[in-house]
Enzyme design. Structure first.
Site, short mmCIF file in Angstrom:
data_model
loop_
_atom_site.label_atom_id
_atom_site.label_comp_id
_atom_site.label_asym_id
_atom_site.label_seq_id
_atom_site.Cartn_x
_atom_site.Cartn_y
_atom_site.Cartn_z
N ILE A 6 67.07 57.23 -67.99
CA ILE A 6 68.70 57.13 -67.80
C ILE A 6 69.20 58.14 -66.87
O ILE A 6 68.40 59.51 -67.21
CB ILE A 6 69.05 57.02 -69.28
CG1 ILE A 6 68.55 55.84 -69.80
CG2 ILE A 6 70.53 57.08 -68.97
CD1 ILE A 6 69.08 55.93 -71.48
N SER A 8 71.50 59.61 -67.14
CA SER A 8 71.94 60.88 -67.79
C SER A 8 71.29 61.74 -68.27
O SER A 8 72.38 62.70 -69.17
CB SER A 8 73.62 60.60 -68.12
OG SER A 8 72.77 59.28 -68.84
N CYS A 9 69.93 61.63 -68.90
CA CYS A 9 69.55 62.22 -69.79
C CYS A 9 68.71 63.42 -68.98
O CYS A 9 68.14 63.29 -68.16
CB CYS A 9 67.86 61.03 -70.12
SG CYS A 9 66.95 61.90 -70.86
N ASP A 10 69.18 64.42 -70.19
CA ASP A 10 68.43 65.89 -69.55
C ASP A 10 66.64 66.00 -69.45
O ASP A 10 65.95 66.48 -68.48
CB ASP A 10 68.86 66.88 -70.11
CG ASP A 10 70.24 66.64 -70.36
OD1 ASP A 10 70.92 66.97 -69.47
OD2 ASP A 10 70.83 67.78 -71.68
N LYS A 13 66.23 64.42 -65.69
CA LYS A 13 66.41 65.62 -65.01
C LYS A 13 65.75 66.33 -64.42
O LYS A 13 65.77 66.63 -63.62
CB LYS A 13 68.01 66.11 -65.54
CG LYS A 13 69.24 64.45 -65.06
CD LYS A 13 70.87 65.89 -65.68
CE LYS A 13 71.49 64.48 -65.82
NZ LYS A 13 72.89 65.20 -65.95
#
Length: 115
Positions: A6, A8-10, A13
């Protein structure tokens, strides 16, 4: 290499930054926006157990009704729930040539398996 996760998942990232920093080329599949097929989830559960793929530490799992959680007892029930709630899938899942090489992000594991 395909990185599933996903956007937006840290953790995703961190993973993609590590891969870019080590000059890996990859395709990114956001299963929050693109979804994930039952067939792909079956492929994954033939390589790693469904218990590895279902993220029971995340907020999506914690927000589920206890009756839903208690019904996740095998691969079939886990796959159905992961299709319904893609945020439950531990991320990222990294495939190379159709084989999972990593689930989640552990820098040491990446250095050993990918570098």
């Amino acid at each position: 290499m395909i990185v599933y996760g996903i956007k937006s998942c840290d953790t995703v990232k961190k993973s993609t930054e590590w891969l870019k920093g080590h000059n890996f080329e990859f395709e990114f599949h956001d299963y929050k926006s693109k979804g994930i097929s039952k067939e792909k989830l079956r492929e994954w559960t033939s390589q790693v157990s469904w218990e590895v793929l279902v993220n029971k530490k995340g907020t999506t799992w914690k927000k589920l009704d206890e009756s839903v959680k208690s019904n996740i007892v095998d691969e079939v029930s886990a796959i159905e729930l992961m299709r319904e709630h893609t945020s439950l899938i531990k991320r990222p899942v990294i495939e190379v040539n159709g084989r999972i090489v990593a689930v989640g992000f552990k820098e040491k594991e990446y250095a050993e398996k990918l570098a």
